[in-house]
Design a protein around this motif. Structure first.
Motif, PDB file in Angstrom:
ATOM      1  N   HIS A 133       8.778   3.310  -4.977  1.00 29.21           N
ATOM      2  CA  HIS A 133       8.460   4.034  -5.971  1.00 29.21           C
ATOM      3  C   HIS A 133       6.872   4.313  -6.135  1.00 29.21           C
ATOM      4  O   HIS A 133       6.273   3.478  -5.444  1.00 29.21           O
ATOM      5  N   ASP A 134       7.302   5.661  -6.174  1.00 30.83           N
ATOM      6  CA  ASP A 134       5.151   5.814  -6.173  1.00 30.83           C
ATOM      7  C   ASP A 134       4.732   5.610  -7.855  1.00 30.83           C
ATOM      8  O   ASP A 134       3.820   4.715  -8.181  1.00 30.83           O
ATOM      9  N   GLU A 135       5.740   5.435  -8.935  1.00 30.17           N
ATOM     10  CA  GLU A 135       5.752   4.132  -9.806  1.00 30.17           C
ATOM     11  C   GLU A 135       6.808   4.390 -11.115  1.00 30.17           C
ATOM     12  O   GLU A 135       7.602   4.566 -10.414  1.00 30.17           O
ATOM     13  N   ILE A 136       6.197   2.992 -11.794  1.00 30.60           N
ATOM     14  CA  ILE A 136       7.647   2.619 -12.221  1.00 30.60           C
ATOM     15  C   ILE A 136       6.875   2.349 -13.984  1.00 30.60           C
ATOM     16  O   ILE A 136       5.690   2.709 -14.555  1.00 30.60           O
ATOM     17  N   GLU A 137       7.701   2.720 -14.437  1.00 34.34           N
ATOM     18  CA  GLU A 137       7.062   2.982 -15.788  1.00 34.34           C
ATOM     19  C   GLU A 137       8.142   2.051 -17.027  1.00 34.34           C
ATOM     20  O   GLU A 137       8.868   1.478 -17.009  1.00 34.34           O
ATOM     21  N   VAL A 138       7.154   1.190 -17.397  1.00 33.94           N
ATOM     22  CA  VAL A 138       7.952  -0.481 -18.221  1.00 33.94           C
ATOM     23  C   VAL A 138       7.518  -0.271 -19.702  1.00 33.94           C
ATOM     24  O   VAL A 138       6.484  -0.012 -19.980  1.00 33.94           O
TER      25      VAL A 138
ATOM     26  N   HIS B 205       1.109  -1.674  -0.225  1.00 33.66           N
ATOM     27  CA  HIS B 205      -0.033  -0.225  -0.018  1.00 33.66           C
ATOM     28  C   HIS B 205       0.719   1.602  -0.143  1.00 33.66           C
ATOM     29  O   HIS B 205       0.610   2.126  -0.436  1.00 33.66           O
ATOM     30  N   LEU B 206       2.346   0.872  -0.054  1.00 32.41           N
ATOM     31  CA  LEU B 206       3.355   2.244   0.385  1.00 32.41           C
ATOM     32  C   LEU B 206       3.491   2.563  -1.032  1.00 32.41           C
ATOM     33  O   LEU B 206       4.367   3.751  -1.250  1.00 32.41           O
ATOM     34  N   GLY B 207       3.548   1.684  -1.805  1.00 33.68           N
ATOM     35  CA  GLY B 207       4.738   1.511  -3.074  1.00 33.68           C
ATOM     36  C   GLY B 207       5.284   0.728  -3.892  1.00 33.68           C
ATOM     37  O   GLY B 207       4.626  -0.359  -3.535  1.00 33.68           O
ATOM     38  N   ILE B 208       6.231   1.296  -4.883  1.00 33.88           N
ATOM     39  CA  ILE B 208       6.361  -0.025  -4.928  1.00 33.88           C
ATOM     40  C   ILE B 208       8.087  -0.419  -4.770  1.00 33.88           C
ATOM     41  O   ILE B 208       9.047   0.839  -5.293  1.00 33.88           O
ATOM     42  N   ARG B 209       8.599  -1.362  -4.727  1.00 35.52           N
ATOM     43  CA  ARG B 209      10.394  -1.720  -4.380  1.00 35.52           C
ATOM     44  C   ARG B 209      11.080  -2.834  -5.355  1.00 35.52           C
ATOM     45  O   ARG B 209      10.076  -3.166  -6.289  1.00 35.52           O
ATOM     46  N   LEU B 210      11.872  -1.896  -6.253  1.00 35.74           N
ATOM     47  CA  LEU B 210      12.686  -2.965  -6.797  1.00 35.74           C
ATOM     48  C   LEU B 210      13.367  -4.785  -5.469  1.00 35.74           C
ATOM     49  O   LEU B 210      14.249  -3.680  -5.445  1.00 35.74           O
ATOM     50  N   GLY B 211      12.696  -5.254  -5.912  1.00 39.34           N
ATOM     51  CA  GLY B 211      13.298  -6.715  -5.552  1.00 39.34           C
ATOM     52  C   GLY B 211      13.082  -6.279  -3.652  1.00 39.34           C
ATOM     53  O   GLY B 211      12.406  -5.931  -2.975  1.00 39.34           O
TER      54      GLY B 211
ATOM     55  N   VAL C 137       9.148  -7.464 -18.115  1.00 38.18           N
ATOM     56  CA  VAL C 137       8.944  -6.782 -18.303  1.00 38.18           C
ATOM     57  C   VAL C 137      10.280  -5.414 -18.408  1.00 38.18           C
ATOM     58  O   VAL C 137      11.464  -6.106 -17.456  1.00 38.18           O
ATOM     59  N   LYS C 138      10.578  -4.382 -19.334  1.00 40.02           N
ATOM     60  CA  LYS C 138      11.756  -3.837 -19.375  1.00 40.02           C
ATOM     61  C   LYS C 138      11.106  -2.830 -18.934  1.00 40.02           C
ATOM     62  O   LYS C 138      10.681  -1.622 -19.279  1.00 40.02           O
ATOM     63  N   LEU C 139      12.952  -1.786 -17.716  1.00 35.56           N
ATOM     64  CA  LEU C 139      12.525  -0.862 -17.229  1.00 35.56           C
ATOM     65  C   LEU C 139      12.690   0.734 -17.861  1.00 35.56           C
ATOM     66  O   LEU C 139      13.523   0.243 -19.278  1.00 35.56           O
ATOM     67  N   LEU C 140      11.908   1.437 -18.165  1.00 38.51           N
ATOM     68  CA  LEU C 140      11.883   2.717 -19.059  1.00 38.51           C
ATOM     69  C   LEU C 140      12.897   3.877 -19.398  1.00 38.51           C
ATOM     70  O   LEU C 140      13.095   4.525 -19.657  1.00 38.51           O
ATOM     71  N   LYS C 141      12.684   3.936 -17.618  1.00 34.66           N
ATOM     72  CA  LYS C 141      14.491   4.938 -16.598  1.00 34.66           C
ATOM     73  C   LYS C 141      14.627   3.810 -16.363  1.00 34.66           C
ATOM     74  O   LYS C 141      15.266   3.270 -15.963  1.00 34.66           O
ATOM     75  N   ASP C 142      15.862   4.755 -15.299  1.00 36.62           N
ATOM     76  CA  ASP C 142      16.776   4.502 -14.731  1.00 36.62           C
ATOM     77  C   ASP C 142      15.924   4.869 -13.229  1.00 36.62           C
ATOM     78  O   ASP C 142      15.198   5.789 -12.803  1.00 36.62           O
ATOM     79  N   TYR C 143      16.250   3.996 -12.311  1.00 40.61           N
ATOM     80  CA  TYR C 143      15.647   3.144 -11.458  1.00 40.61           C
ATOM     81  C   TYR C 143      16.170   3.964  -9.668  1.00 40.61           C
ATOM     82  O   TYR C 143      17.337   3.316 -10.276  1.00 40.61           O
TER      83      TYR C 143
END
Length: 230
Positions: free
Chosen positions: A78-83, A66-72, A146-152
């Motif tokens: 992160h509030d959002e991840i673009e893929v 509920h807080l957001g998205i984590r990378l592993g 999925v493929k990341l569209l930006k550096d995170y």
């Protein structure tokens, strides 16, 4: 416990122990088809089999709350991840959640006939799990690279670069949220066309009052406003 559930749990624990420390999923690492299921003796393995079994060799899995998205396992939220995603890369199956003496385990079947790692009869594994844990249940499972569209950025280590392949492990509540997104967008893009998606975390509240999150999906369309699904 019977031989079926014993073998399935042992295979899941061994597989989890072999995975990189950075690997994580929204459910459990044992649900990911890293390396694929063991080949049947005497069966020739095709290039298609190889591509399917290696498709989830990802950098990390995305974890949602509920807080957001984590990378592993990284603690930065992160509030959002673009893929970029493509429906042909998705693999559909079933996941079984069961409480064991060693904690919660997740077992997987891709065909509804055998458990993916142990090759035990899937019906027998479910029956044994129910004896061990009356609240065990099976839900739909989608594994989707999925493929990341930006550096995170990450708290530990350098940023995860654009172009990195990350994984979505979508089951239970997440699969229920993914279904309307799939139903709306599959007719538009078909199986083979890659398209851009903004992933968000949609806060939910369980029946017991606990907070959790599911992935939300917004198609990024250069010409038209995308529609949200959660």
């Amino acid at each position: 416990m019977s031989d079926a559930i014993n073998a399935a749990l042992a295979a899941a624990e061994n597989a989890a122990a072999e995975l990189p420390e950075t690997t994580s999923s929204t459910t459990a690492v044992t649900s990911a088809p890293i390396g694929g299921a063991p080949a049947v003796a005497g069966q020739t393995r095709s290039l298609t089999d190889f591509m399917e079994s290696s498709s989830m060799n990802v950098e990390v899995y995305l974890a949602v709350s509920h807080l957001g998205i984590r990378l592993g396992k990284d603690i930065k939220v992160h509030d959002e991840i673009e893929v970029e995603m493509c429906f042909k890369d998705a693999k559909a199956g079933y996941t079984l959640r069961v409480n064991t003496p060693n904690g919660v385990q997740y077992l997987t079947s891709w065909d509804g006939a055998v458990e993916a790692r142990s090759r035990q009869n899937w019906a027998a594994v479910q029956a044994d799990a129910k004896k061990m844990d009356g609240n065990s249940y099976v839900s739909d499972l989608i594994e989707l690279p999925v493929k990341l569209l930006k550096d995170y950025p990450r708290k530990e280590g350098g940023p995860l670069a654009a172009g990195s392949i990350v994984g979505l492990s979508i089951s239970y509540k997440n699969s229920q949220a993914f279904a309307p997104f799939l139903k709306e967008n599959y007719p538009k893009f078909g199986a083979d066309k890659p398209f851009k998606v903004k992933l968000t975390a949609v806060a939910k509240k369980g029946g017991g009052g606990q907070d959790y999150g599911v992935f939300g999906y917004e198609v990024i369309d250069e010409g038209k406003a995308g529609k949200k699904a959660a």
